[in-house]
Design an enzyme around this catalytic site. Structure first.
Site, PDB file in Angstrom:
ATOM      1  N   ASP A  78       9.671  38.756 -54.678  1.00 18.46           N
ATOM      2  CA  ASP A  78       9.916  37.327 -54.792  1.00 18.46           C
ATOM      3  C   ASP A  78      11.309  36.991 -54.260  1.00 18.46           C
ATOM      4  O   ASP A  78      11.800  37.649 -53.328  1.00 18.46           O
ATOM      5  CB  ASP A  78       9.736  36.923 -56.272  1.00 18.46           C
ATOM      6  N   HIS A  92      12.601  30.910 -58.323  1.00 14.00           N
ATOM      7  CA  HIS A  92      11.188  31.284 -58.304  1.00 14.00           C
ATOM      8  C   HIS A  92      10.977  32.703 -58.838  1.00 14.00           C
ATOM      9  O   HIS A  92      10.131  32.938 -59.706  1.00 14.00           O
ATOM     10  CB  HIS A  92      10.696  31.157 -56.859  1.00 14.00           C
ATOM     11  N   SER A 107       1.739  30.244 -58.204  1.00 10.34           N
ATOM     12  CA  SER A 107       2.853  31.182 -58.403  1.00 10.34           C
ATOM     13  C   SER A 107       3.086  31.470 -59.871  1.00 10.34           C
ATOM     14  O   SER A 107       3.507  32.563 -60.233  1.00 10.34           O
ATOM     15  CB  SER A 107       4.157  30.558 -57.890  1.00 10.34           C
TER      16      SER A 107
END
Ligand SMILES: *[C@@H]1O[C@H](CO)[C@@H](O)[C@H](O)[C@H]1NC(C)=O
Ligand SMILES: *[C@@H]1O[C@H](CO)[C@@H](O)[C@H](O)[C@H]1NC(C)=O
Ligand SMILES: *[C@@H]1O[C@H](CO)[C@@H](O)[C@H](O)[C@H]1NC(C)=O
Ligand SMILES: *[C@@H]1O[C@H](CO)[C@@H](O)[C@H](O)[C@H]1NC(C)=O
Ligand SMILES: *[C@@H]1O[C@H](CO)[C@@H](O)[C@H](O)[C@H]1NC(C)=O
Ligand SMILES: *[C@@H]1O[C@H](CO)[C@@H](O)[C@H](O)[C@H]1NC(C)=O
Ligand SMILES: *[C@@H]1O[C@H](CO)[C@@H](O)[C@H](O)[C@H]1NC(C)=O
Ligand SMILES: *[C@@H]1O[C@H](CO)[C@@H](O)[C@H](O)[C@H]1NC(C)=O
Ligand SMILES: CC(=O)N[C@H]1CO[C@H](CO)[C@@H](O)[C@@H]1O
Length: 775
Positions: free
Chosen positions: A149, A222, A560
């Site tokens: 990520d 994220h 996600s």
């Protein structure tokens, strides 16, 4: 600083000039995939070196001497798979692809992070804790989760290692240092961290590339969010400025995290993701979580897709790969990451939502959805106007209605609550909000069916989002009075919201555009307004309430966010069933998923229709029941090699991938893909005039040895589904039993027919979902 920059520009100019003659002569990054690595772990270092010099030789055989600076590997894959990435021209790439030992050569693709549509990305720090059924008992666990990520924020309380045991001795990974990241940032929870050179601005100088400033630290949020959702430790009283308050925790609180930073805010290089997967396998992770994918518009086949390639080799080494399906819904065929060896996850809502209530001048209230830090109160009303009523001079009403940039008159809009519509989806709600906020309006009401289920984080600006029905009520009110007024109240959360879960509007839909003979998506998990750890930095003005510090927790939406819920659930199953293979864990989670919501009705999509398996897979994960699934479908590497044969790849390439002398079945054809021992069934074409189509499955008993199961079929009218035998008797020594399912469509309706075959033994319900396209 200036001179080198200038030189760099010059060299680009030169390239461009030479390119006008032959555009295929501009070198760009390519991935050269060469199948399985021949190294076995013991001699790995030596092997890796000889492989590297072999790959350099290969490059020097096709790159002209005058450009020898390009004879360099950007990434070298040598652990689980073999190959490299390098700067090649199109003709060099095509020359290489014909070379012995080369399986595929493709331009390094840019992949996207699967948070909600890019415009909400970052800004959308929406917030929420996991569903109640996601709270597992604490188990000592050595399961290692690799998160590929945007990196990690190690100081987050979610990665605290208090009470967590020693690092498992099989861990072979490292904690890379960076300018803002020390070895001491890793601990017994965050056991590994790597980063990669994210700027592929590669000038051929390997030393310089390696020195590029980097760090495993997450600057986007994220990666921190996905990692803490999968494996965050228990953190009491976490919230997003008081919202979604409660104990934050990942799906498997005792699992370890290894962060592989392969992406920046702008996306991820496919070549780098492949490198990260190769490293993660070598480091010793058990599960890899990837909330990233190719755009559904530019999807390539399995052997030109770095995630599919990497995941294949992970699976081959017993490492499970869980991926998000993408946020390109609700259109069909929008799903990505659909290889059968990938666990493909779509997103649902959860049983909590956020409301920002509108109070009209006539005291009527209307529930909107949003997260805001509005400082307005019930006691003061503001003039309520439509965008077109406050249009700037010479601006068409159609643009002002939609609150396009530059379409509003600042003086007319200031101090008012402006209503914007969304006739056209090119301008996002984030942009509209910025446009209205800029006019010094008092607030904004957005009327838009799309994404209403995804609460938008408008920061301190009073904002709310309503659908068409509520929109009409407001328009009627405006018509009914000379001086319409309204206010927007601060957000409140609605707990135990019903019905939930619902398929999230943005979640990508099946069937897969690559083959419809495997049912995709596989499964659904919470992915709307999920509270998890973020980077405690202010992302844009107004995102942090006045007088507050940036929050360590944030609310985000996207597939996600759904993916790491399944990763955490898989780690949970693995911590109990330590020897279970990835396909066993996947099967356990799939056959026990629930198809019902919290009002005990079949799951729906957000238009209130029953959702079908191409929207939700086999249903919402139910991790507790997956601990004891009764029967499981095992899919092994041979099944996947056969899949590759059926799909049409050459036996030669499949042998490079398997490093065995595997032979493709002689009568390989695409419709045999339905026969892979998958935990669901999909048939791309069932002609209504054809004989019944027979599908074969084999189940393994993991319950009591003496169990007996009976088949129970739910099929739509007209589709005849027969199971043979329809009783499965297991006994000591009889762990695997095969059966066939036949489908006969003479009277069935055209198009996809969906149903379930459930095996029952009085204790377990083993659901197999099927999708049959009748033509
Ligand atoms: C590559 O970069 C390093 C460090 O910046 C430098 O010392 C070396 O001379 C460079 N090599 C070439 C061939 O440009
Ligand atoms: C929980 O957090 C809130 C603010 O986020 C704070 O006001 C409250 O005192 C905290 N409660 C506990 C028990 O720490
Ligand atoms: C919900 O399902 C119905 C029926 O399949 C379909 O027509 C509709 O477009 C779906 N809505 C969404 C938002 O996917
Ligand atoms: C709300 O806060 C804004 C600054 O963010 C300020 O300009 C405005 O006057 C405040 N409104 C009320 C009603 O307090
Ligand atoms: C409000 O009035 C306008 C013009 O008079 C009309 O076009 C519109 O349909 C009305 N809207 C509603 C919701 O009644
Ligand atoms: C090749 O396949 C044959 C059977 O098809 C098997 O006996 C032999 O051991 C295999 N050789 C290798 C090197 O895998
Ligand atoms: C394919 O061929 C094998 C033998 O090579 C045979 O056993 C099998 O039944 C065939 N399958 C189909 C679907 O024709
Ligand atoms: C199967 O075995 C379990 C224990 O091994 C026993 O409790 C159960 O009664 C048996 N069931 C049947 C149907 O024999
Ligand atoms: C969701 C959210 O943070 N709502 C806030 C809106 O603003 C008021 C006043 O500032 C807060 O009390 C709410 O918590």
């Amino acid at each position: 600083m200036e001179a080198p920059k200038f030189l760099h520009l010059l060299s680009i100019a030169c390239l461009l000039i030479s390119a006008t003659a032959t555009s295929d002569q501009i070198p760009k990054p390519y991935v050269v995939y060469m199948g399985s690595s021949s190294s076995n772990n013991l001699e790995f270092e030596i092997d890796s070196q000889s492989a590297e010099s072999y790959h350099l030789q290969l490059l020097s055989s096709i790159i002209p001497r005058s450009e020898s600076e390009r004879i360099a590997l950007i990434h070298h894959y040598s652990h689980a798979l073999s190959g490299f990435s390098a700067m090649l021209t199109e003709s060099e790439a095509s020359a290489l692809s014909g070379h012995d030992g080369v399986v595929s050569v493709f331009p390094d693709p840019i992949l996207q992070l699967h948070t909600t549509r890019s415009w909400d990305f970052l800004e959308s720090n929406l917030g929420m804790k996991p569903r109640d059924n996601f709270r597992y008992q604490h188990l000592a666990s050595d399961v290692i989760i690799g998160i590929i990520d945007t990196g990690i924020w190690p100081e987050s309380p979610s990665f605290n290692d208090v009470g967590i045991g020693k690092i498992p001795p099989r861990w072979k990974g490292i904690c890379m240092e960076g300018h803002d990241f020390k070895k001491s940032n890793c601990n017994r929870k965050l056991i590994g961290a790597r980063y990669y050179n994210l700027q592929p601005a590669f000038d051929g100088n390997k030393t310089r590339a390696a020195e590029a400033k980097g760090s495993p630290r997450d600057n986007v949020g994220h990666g921190t969010h996905t990692a803490s959702t999968a494996a965050g430790t228990r953190v009491k009283n976490a919230s997003y400025y008081g919202l979604a308050q409660g104990t934050a925790r990942g799906g498997s609180t005792s699992a370890r995290v290894a962060a592989y930073k392969a992406c920046s805010q702008d996306g991820c290089s496919g070549a780098t993701i492949l490198k990260a997967i190769d490293d993660a396998i070598k480091d010793g992770v058990d599960i890899i979580s990837i909330s990233i994918g190719l755009s559904s518009l530019f999807q390539s086949d399995f052997l030109n897709d770095p995630i599919a390639i990497g995941a294949f080799h992970a699976e081959k080494k017993g490492v499970m790969v869980v991926c998000s399906a993408g946020n390109d819904g609700p259109d069909p065929y929008s799903i990505v990451n659909t290889a059968p060896w990938i666990f493909t996850v779509v997103a649902s809502t959860i049983d909590r939502t956020f409301q920002s209530t509108i109070v009209l001048g006539n005291r009527k209230t209307i529930q909107g959805s949003a997260i805001n830090f509005s400082n307005l109160t019930r006691s003061k009303m503001y003039p309520l106007v439509l965008g077109e009523d406050v249009a700037a001079k010479f601006t068409p009403a159609s643009e002002a209605r939609n609150c396009y940039p530059g379409s509003l008159d600042y003086q007319k809009a200031a101090g008012k609550i402006v209503i914007c519509v969304a006739d056209d989806t090119t301008v996002s709600r984030r942009i509209k909000k910025l446009v209205v906020e800029d006019t010094k309006a008092a607030g904004m009401i957005l009327i838009d069916m799309d994404n209403k289920d995804v609460p938008f984080d408008a920061g301190v600006f009073p904002f709310t989002h309503i659908g068409g029905v509520e929109g009409t009520q407001i328009l009627k009110y405006i018509n009914s009075t000379r001086n319409p007024t309204a206010t927007i109240l601060p957000t409140s959360q609605v707990p135990r919201y019903k019905p939930a879960p619902i398929v999230a509007s943005f979640s990508s839909r099946g069937p897969s555009s690559l083959t419809e003979n495997i049912l995709k998506p596989d499964i659904m998990a919470p992915g709307t307004a999920i509270l998890a750890a973020v980077v405690p930095k202010s992302t844009e003005p107004g995102s942090v309430p006045i007088g507050k510090k940036p929050s360590f927790y944030g609310i985000k939406s996207g597939t996600s966010m759904a993916c790491p819920h399944v990763t955490g659930a898989a780690a949970f199953i693995k911590s109990v069933h330590k020897r279970w293979s990835p396909s066993k864990i996947k099967s356990a989670l799939m056959t026990t998923a629930t198809m019902y919501n919290n009002i005990r009705k079949p799951l729906t999509n957000n238009s209130n229709y029953f959702s079908n398996p191409q929207e939700m897979g086999v249903g919402e994960i139910s991790p507790q029941s997956a601990l004891n699934p009764g029967l499981i479908f095992e899919t092994d590497v041979t099944d996947y090699l056969q899949f590759l044969c059926y799909y049409g790849y050459s036996q030669k390439n499949i042998r490079y991938m398997s490093k065995t002398n595997f032979s493709c079945p002689r009568n390989s054809s695409e419709d045999l893909i339905s026969n892979i021992n998958y935990p669901s069934i999909s048939i791309e074409t069932l002609n209504r005039h054809q004989k019944p189509k027979v599908i074969r499955r084999t189940v393994t008993n993991v319950g009591f040895p003496n169990s007996t199961y009976t088949a129970n079929v739910h099929a739509p009218a007209g589709l005849v589904v027969k199971v043979f035998p329809n009783k499965l008797a297991f006994a000591e020594g009889v762990e695997k039993v095969s059966y066939t399912v036949s489908f006969y469509a003479k009277e069935a309706k055209s198009g996809y027919n969906f149903g379930t075959l459930t095996w029952l033994d009085g204790k377990h319900h083993v659901h197999t979902v099927f999708a049959v396209n009748v033509k």
